[in-house]
Each structure stands twice: as C-alpha cells, then as structure tokens.
Write an enzyme that holds these catalytic residues in place. Structure first.
Site, PDB file in Angstrom:
ATOM      1  N   HIS A 127       0.834  -1.195   0.000  1.00 49.62           N
ATOM      2  CA  HIS A 127       0.000   0.000   0.000  1.00 49.62           C
ATOM      3  C   HIS A 127       0.874   1.253   0.000  1.00 49.62           C
ATOM      4  O   HIS A 127       0.562   2.241  -0.669  1.00 49.62           O
ATOM      5  CB  HIS A 127      -0.933   0.002   1.215  1.00 49.62           C
ATOM      6  CG  HIS A 127      -2.059   0.963   1.086  1.00 49.62           C
ATOM      7  ND1 HIS A 127      -2.123   2.139   1.814  1.00 49.62           N
ATOM      8  CD2 HIS A 127      -3.184   0.947   0.323  1.00 49.62           C
ATOM      9  CE1 HIS A 127      -3.232   2.783   1.498  1.00 49.62           C
ATOM     10  NE2 HIS A 127      -3.885   2.092   0.599  1.00 49.62           N
ATOM     11  N   CYS A 128       1.981   1.204   0.715  1.00 52.18           N
ATOM     12  CA  CYS A 128       2.860   2.357   0.822  1.00 52.18           C
ATOM     13  C   CYS A 128       3.498   2.747  -0.497  1.00 52.18           C
ATOM     14  O   CYS A 128       3.785   3.926  -0.745  1.00 52.18           O
ATOM     15  CB  CYS A 128       3.977   2.093   1.827  1.00 52.18           C
ATOM     16  SG  CYS A 128       3.453   1.723   3.501  1.00 52.18           S
ATOM     17  N   ILE A 129       3.753   1.786  -1.376  1.00 49.74           N
ATOM     18  CA  ILE A 129       4.482   2.088  -2.617  1.00 49.74           C
ATOM     19  C   ILE A 129       3.545   2.362  -3.785  1.00 49.74           C
ATOM     20  O   ILE A 129       4.026   2.576  -4.912  1.00 49.74           O
ATOM     21  CB  ILE A 129       5.446   0.943  -2.981  1.00 49.74           C
ATOM     22  CG1 ILE A 129       4.704  -0.354  -3.350  1.00 49.74           C
ATOM     23  CG2 ILE A 129       6.434   0.692  -1.853  1.00 49.74           C
ATOM     24  CD1 ILE A 129       5.620  -1.437  -3.897  1.00 49.74           C
TER      25      ILE A 129
END
Length: 325
Positions: free
Chosen positions: A316-318
C-alpha cells in the site's frame, strides 16, 4: 467532489520501484523482485488495471524490465524513495472529472528528506495529463484511509504531529480534509504501530473494507507489541460509529533484533486482485484467508514483503491508484 474508496474502479496505479543502494543497503535485489511480483499481480495479465512502474533512473528501469513478466508500463521520474502513497497526489472525482490533490511533503516529519520526493507527484500528474492542485499543508496518503462515502480514519500521532503542521488543531485539520477530499466524518485514532517511522500511518493499523466498515488487527500472542494499540483503535472506531472487523496480527516481528512494523493491513485493493503482505510469520495464510472473505469478488493473494519491510513499508505504501471516472 468525492474521494473514491480504494475498492472502486481504477484506471491505473503508480508503483514505486526501489533502486538506490544508499536507501536499500541490504537485500535490494530481493526488494526489487517483490515489487515486480506485486506489479505483475495487480496487472493480472493485462485484465486488472494499468500498472505504471515508476523508476528513478534508466538503469533502475532496465532492472525492472528484466523482472516484469506481464504488461506493465515502466517510466523514469527521479525521486528519493519509493513510497508514492505519501508523495503522489490523492485523486478525487467530481462534475469536472478527475482531479489530484497534492499536499506538502516533508520526509515524514523531517526524518527522511530526499531530493525529488517533494515534487514527484506534480511531475507524474503532468506526465499523464492529470489536473492537480496544491494544498499548503503537510499530509501523507498513508496517514489517511477513506470509504468513498465521506468517512475517513486517521491517527492523531501522525496527522496532528508537530513535525508536520505546527499548531494545527484537529478541528482545523478536519476543515482542511473536508475542503480537499470532501470528508464529512473523521475517526481519530490514537497511536499507530510501534517502531513505525512514519509516526503511525493508519494504513498499517486500520483499513476500510466497505462503507462504514474498518478492519483492525487482533493480537494473538502475549508478546505482540501492538496489542493495546490494536484494542484501543478498535474501541475508538466503534465509538465513532464504525463497524469493526478484527483480522490477524503479524505478531512480534523483528529485523536484526529490532521490532519492525509488519502489518497485513498494508494490503492493496486492485480492480481484480488484492495483494496481502507476507512476512514468513505464523499468521500469513490466515490473514490472506480472512481478507479474502472480505473481498469475495476479487482474487486475494499473499506476496512476500520481507525485503520491502526493511525500507519501512509494503504494497500500500508504494502505490497510489488513479480512479476511473
């Protein structure tokens, strides 16, 4: 104006590809393989969504091309690190179509300020002819999650942290979120995960899985460092009128003897595929099965994220999705 939920249709997704040895001194090649596998899975043989893999240099792009096995677009735009959830615009839809809301970015409270991260969002939007507007305050996309119906969940530890926006109250932040993302109801949680260098991003702690329904981990072992944090978050979410689904925790997870913020909540919801981080932990398969029950019309798969976690995050972060209109 409306901020669509992540489970609504996407026209594309941007994914950051790791390449800087200074930021990835250990297991860089493995992190690159994990990101390539994630990109391939979300593209789903060309029938998922358009996947745009963003590389910081032509050399990194060459590495990505050698790893990708399906129809993924690879572009070169310089950046500091791969966490595009935080440095790229958040897209809303409205009568005028699609519009990106770009926020100030200061390297997670000044801890990791790297060249290129401050304007990568604007450059990507310009490259793909997407309109974007500027908001003169600090906000990372991983710090908030929305359900597409005007509800938002976040943590006080991050969004109200003095290292982001000095002096802003929760009321002032609420007003700004309303103006930028058409948010009507905000659930304020307390702290995020232990050892999360983002100061407690909510996408490691609590995620909307349906309108008004939020998933939060449940500790299953006595040594889970986040047990109290999880329970407090669930209580606060219920008090805010949200329905809560408890999912497995990754438990106590260490890297080189230090606690790391391993979380199955960092899943990404694609058009056809939901990618769930896997850490070689006891609850890996259980987390995939229980998240699959929440998304019965999608293929839910577990993918290794052990090397990515060394950089501080996961799928999700990338990634940052671009909604369909």
């Amino acid at each position: 104006m409306r901020w669509p939920a992540e489970w609504e249709p996407h026209q594309a997704v941007w994914i950051g590809f790791p390449g800087d040895p200074a930021e990835w001194p250990v297991r860089l090649a493995e992190a690159q393989r994990e990101v390539a596998a994630f990109a391939d899975a979300i593209a789903d043989q060309g029938v998922g969504e358009a996947v745009i893999l963003v590389c910081r240099t032509p050399a990194d792009a060459d590495v990505a091309r050698a790893l990708i096995e399906t129809d993924v677009q690879i572009v070169v735009e310089p950046f500091g690190d791969i966490w595009l959830r935080d440095s790229a615009p958040i897209f809303v839809t409205g009568s005028a179509g699609l519009f990106g809301q770009n926020f100030g970015f200061n390297g997670w409270g000044g801890k990791y300020a790297m060249a290129g991260d401050q304007d990568i969002g604007v450059r990507l939007a310009k490259r793909f002819d997407l309109p974007v507007g500027e908001n003169d305050w600090i906000l990372e996309g991983g710090a908030i999650d929305g359900d597409g119906a005007g509800r938002l969940i976040t943590t006080r530890q991050c969004v109200l942290n003095g290292n982001r926006n000095v002096g802003l109250s929760s009321q002032q932040v609420s007003e700004r979120l309303h103006d930028a993302l058409a948010v009507e109801d905000i659930c304020w949680l307390g702290d995020g995960l232990v050892a999360d260098h983002t100061d407690g991003h909510v996408d490691n702690l609590a995620r909307f899985v349906a309108p008004g329904v939020v998933a939060i981990p449940q500790a299953e072992t006595v040594d889970d460092p986040n047990s109290e944090i999880f329970d407090n978050a669930a209580q606060q979410a219920r008090s805010s009128g949200l329905s809560v689904v408890r999912l497995p925790s990754a438990g106590r997870y260490e890297i080189d003897g230090d606690i790391a913020p391993a979380s199955y909540m960092n899943f990404y919801i694609g058009n056809r595929v939901v990618a769930v981080p896997q850490y070689g932990a006891a609850n890996d398969a259980k987390a995939v099965d229980q998240i699959a029950a929440l998304f019965p019309n999608r293929k839910v798969i577990g993918l290794s994220s052990q090397a990515l976690l060394r950089g501080g995050g996961s799928f999700h972060c990338i990634s940052q999705q671009i909604p369909s209109i």
